[in-house]
Write a protein that holds these residues in place. Structure first.
Motif, PDB file in Angstrom:
ATOM      1  N   SER A   1       0.811  -1.225   0.000  1.00 57.74           N
ATOM      2  CA  SER A   1       0.000   0.000   0.000  1.00 57.74           C
ATOM      3  C   SER A   1       0.838   1.266   0.000  1.00 57.74           C
ATOM      4  CB  SER A   1      -0.957   0.002   1.194  1.00 57.74           C
ATOM      5  OG  SER A   1      -0.225   0.103   2.413  1.00 57.74           O
ATOM      6  N   GLN A   2       2.044   1.214   0.535  1.00 58.72           N
ATOM      7  CA  GLN A   2       2.893   2.406   0.555  1.00 58.72           C
ATOM      8  C   GLN A   2       3.600   2.545  -0.788  1.00 58.72           C
ATOM      9  OE1 GLN A   2       2.664   4.695   3.088  1.00 58.72           O
ATOM     10  NE2 GLN A   2       1.034   3.238   3.569  1.00 58.72           N
ATOM     11  N   PRO A   3       3.511   3.716  -1.420  1.00 63.98           N
ATOM     12  CA  PRO A   3       4.076   3.918  -2.760  1.00 63.98           C
ATOM     13  C   PRO A   3       5.548   3.487  -2.851  1.00 63.98           C
ATOM     14  CG  PRO A   3       2.775   5.820  -2.111  1.00 63.98           C
ATOM     15  CD  PRO A   3       2.885   4.936  -0.899  1.00 63.98           C
ATOM     16  N   GLY A   4       5.855   2.682  -3.876  1.00 60.24           N
ATOM     17  CA  GLY A   4       7.221   2.241  -4.124  1.00 60.24           C
ATOM     18  C   GLY A   4       7.659   1.038  -3.328  1.00 60.24           C
ATOM     19  N   GLN A   5       6.860   0.622  -2.358  1.00 54.27           N
ATOM     20  CA  GLN A   5       7.198  -0.537  -1.522  1.00 54.27           C
ATOM     21  C   GLN A   5       6.578  -1.796  -2.115  1.00 54.27           C
ATOM     22  OE1 GLN A   5       9.203   0.007   1.429  1.00 54.27           O
ATOM     23  NE2 GLN A   5       9.358   1.921   0.298  1.00 54.27           N
TER      24      GLN A   5
ATOM     25  N   HIS B   1       0.530   5.882   8.628  1.00 52.61           N
ATOM     26  CA  HIS B   1       1.147   6.661   7.558  1.00 52.61           C
ATOM     27  C   HIS B   1       0.085   7.641   7.040  1.00 52.61           C
ATOM     28  CE1 HIS B   1       4.661   4.027   6.988  1.00 52.61           C
ATOM     29  NE2 HIS B   1       3.851   3.017   7.188  1.00 52.61           N
ATOM     30  N   LEU B   2       0.436   8.911   6.936  1.00 51.85           N
ATOM     31  CA  LEU B   2      -0.481   9.913   6.386  1.00 51.85           C
ATOM     32  C   LEU B   2       0.270  10.882   5.490  1.00 51.85           C
ATOM     33  CD1 LEU B   2      -2.547  10.922   9.568  1.00 51.85           C
ATOM     34  CD2 LEU B   2      -3.315   9.462   7.686  1.00 51.85           C
ATOM     35  N   THR B   3      -0.411  11.376   4.476  1.00 53.59           N
ATOM     36  CA  THR B   3       0.123  12.476   3.680  1.00 53.59           C
ATOM     37  C   THR B   3      -0.099  13.755   4.492  1.00 53.59           C
ATOM     38  OG1 THR B   3      -2.003  12.896   2.618  1.00 53.59           O
ATOM     39  CG2 THR B   3      -0.496  11.346   1.495  1.00 53.59           C
ATOM     40  N   PRO B   4       0.628  14.831   4.186  1.00 46.33           N
ATOM     41  CA  PRO B   4       0.397  16.097   4.897  1.00 46.33           C
ATOM     42  C   PRO B   4      -1.053  16.588   4.766  1.00 46.33           C
ATOM     43  CG  PRO B   4       2.478  16.197   3.715  1.00 46.33           C
ATOM     44  CD  PRO B   4       1.793  14.919   3.288  1.00 46.33           C
ATOM     45  N   GLU B   5      -1.643  16.382   3.575  1.00 43.73           N
ATOM     46  CA  GLU B   5      -3.028  16.826   3.355  1.00 43.73           C
ATOM     47  C   GLU B   5      -3.998  16.049   4.243  1.00 43.73           C
ATOM     48  OE1 GLU B   5      -0.322  17.604   0.201  1.00 43.73           O
ATOM     49  OE2 GLU B   5      -1.013  15.614   0.782  1.00 43.73           O
TER      50      GLU B   5
ATOM     51  N   ARG C   1       2.862   9.160  11.417  1.00 40.12           N
ATOM     52  CA  ARG C   1       4.032   9.471  10.589  1.00 40.12           C
ATOM     53  C   ARG C   1       3.523  10.165   9.330  1.00 40.12           C
ATOM     54  NH1 ARG C   1       7.170   3.929  10.226  1.00 40.12           N
ATOM     55  NH2 ARG C   1       8.578   5.227   9.027  1.00 40.12           N
ATOM     56  N   VAL C   2       4.008  11.371   9.074  1.00 41.52           N
ATOM     57  CA  VAL C   2       3.510  12.186   7.970  1.00 41.52           C
ATOM     58  C   VAL C   2       4.611  12.396   6.932  1.00 41.52           C
ATOM     59  CG1 VAL C   2       2.491  14.404   7.323  1.00 41.52           C
ATOM     60  CG2 VAL C   2       1.892  13.352   9.518  1.00 41.52           C
ATOM     61  N   SER C   3       4.268  12.117   5.670  1.00 41.84           N
ATOM     62  CA  SER C   3       5.196  12.349   4.559  1.00 41.84           C
ATOM     63  C   SER C   3       4.400  12.427   3.266  1.00 41.84           C
ATOM     64  CB  SER C   3       6.201  11.199   4.454  1.00 41.84           C
ATOM     65  OG  SER C   3       6.927  11.273   3.238  1.00 41.84           O
ATOM     66  N   PRO C   4       4.845  13.253   2.315  1.00 44.24           N
ATOM     67  CA  PRO C   4       4.166  13.277   1.015  1.00 44.24           C
ATOM     68  C   PRO C   4       4.352  11.966   0.246  1.00 44.24           C
ATOM     69  CG  PRO C   4       6.100  14.716   0.999  1.00 44.24           C
ATOM     70  CD  PRO C   4       5.918  14.242   2.411  1.00 44.24           C
ATOM     71  N   ASN C   5       5.276  11.120   0.712  1.00 41.13           N
ATOM     72  CA  ASN C   5       5.535   9.836   0.044  1.00 41.13           C
ATOM     73  C   ASN C   5       4.665   8.699   0.564  1.00 41.13           C
ATOM     74  OD1 ASN C   5       7.649  11.052  -1.423  1.00 41.13           O
ATOM     75  ND2 ASN C   5       9.025  10.762   0.306  1.00 41.13           N
ATOM     76  N   TYR C   6       3.780   8.976   1.519  1.00 39.29           N
ATOM     77  CA  TYR C   6       2.947   7.930   2.121  1.00 39.29           C
ATOM     78  C   TYR C   6       1.556   7.872   1.496  1.00 39.29           C
ATOM     79  CZ  TYR C   6       6.251   7.623   6.092  1.00 39.29           C
ATOM     80  OH  TYR C   6       7.347   7.456   6.888  1.00 39.29           O
ATOM     81  N   ALA C   7       0.909   6.722   1.709  1.00 37.50           N
ATOM     82  CA  ALA C   7      -0.521   6.559   1.434  1.00 37.50           C
ATOM     83  C   ALA C   7      -1.173   6.298   2.799  1.00 37.50           C
ATOM     84  CB  ALA C   7      -0.757   5.387   0.489  1.00 37.50           C
TER      85      ALA C   7
END
Length: 189
Positions: A37-41, A122-126, A158-164
């Motif tokens: 579910s996490q992008p690129g993983q 995991h969360l995006t900033p938005e 945990r917040v990052s623009p790279n997360y879903a």
């Protein structure tokens, strides 16, 4: 309260490029079995045996390769292996115990890196802004089916623009809540 996808993260291993070559041979590369579910993983087709003082068990390697070797097991699995794995955030490996990893081409003793992963979201900033939480905040999440409902406390955001957006728990935690696979939880602030 806000809804969040809750996924079960079974035991797995993250390896460096150097470790991958020791375990699988010179020039070895991880081959994708399925996206996570996490992008690129991704879950790879490659598996290793985790060996501790009391036992051993097979585990999948998750890709892509990392800067450090890391073994994530549940506390029950750590006991079966004979390893006193602390509950830690992924990547917080200082002072953790090690183990032996065995692959088809070789063995590798890692000095540290065995943990029981701290439950996390995991969360995006938005999405974090919509929910009203920020990076490193501790929240609770209500989960579970009929007869097994429970509230997980000490969940780190945990917040990052790279997360879903998704919460990850281990197999001990999913069993306690009667969760098989993925489900929906409610974040409690």
């Amino acid at each position: 309260m806000s809804k969040i996808l809750v996924e079960v993260s079974a035991r797995h291993v993250h390896v460096t490029e150097e470790a991958l070559e020791v375990l699988f041979g010179k020039g070895a590369k991880l081959t994708k079995k399925k996206d996570l579910s996490q992008p690129g993983q991704f879950a790879s087709n490659e598996k290793v045996t985790i060996v501790g003082p009391k036992g051993e068990m097979a585990a999948s390697i998750l890709g892509p390769e990392r800067k450090e070797n890391q073994v994530e097991v549940s506390l029950t699995e750590a006991r079966k292996l004979g390893i006193a794995a602390p509950v830690r955030e992924s990547g917080d490996l200082a002072g953790t115990p090690g183990c032996k990893l065995v692959g088809p081409a070789g063995e590798l003793e890692i000095e540290n890196g065995v943990i029981a992963a701290k439950r996390h979201i995991h969360l995006t900033p938005e999405t974090a802004k919509e929910i009203g939480v920020e990076d490193k905040q501790i929240v609770s999440v209500a989960v579970g089916g009929e007869g097994r409902k429970l509230v997980f406390g000490d969940v780190i955001v945990r917040v990052s623009p790279n997360y879903a957006p998704a919460m990850h728990i281990d197999t001990d935690e999913s069993n306690a809540a009667g969760i098989a696979g993925a489900t929906e939880g409610e974040i409690i602030l």
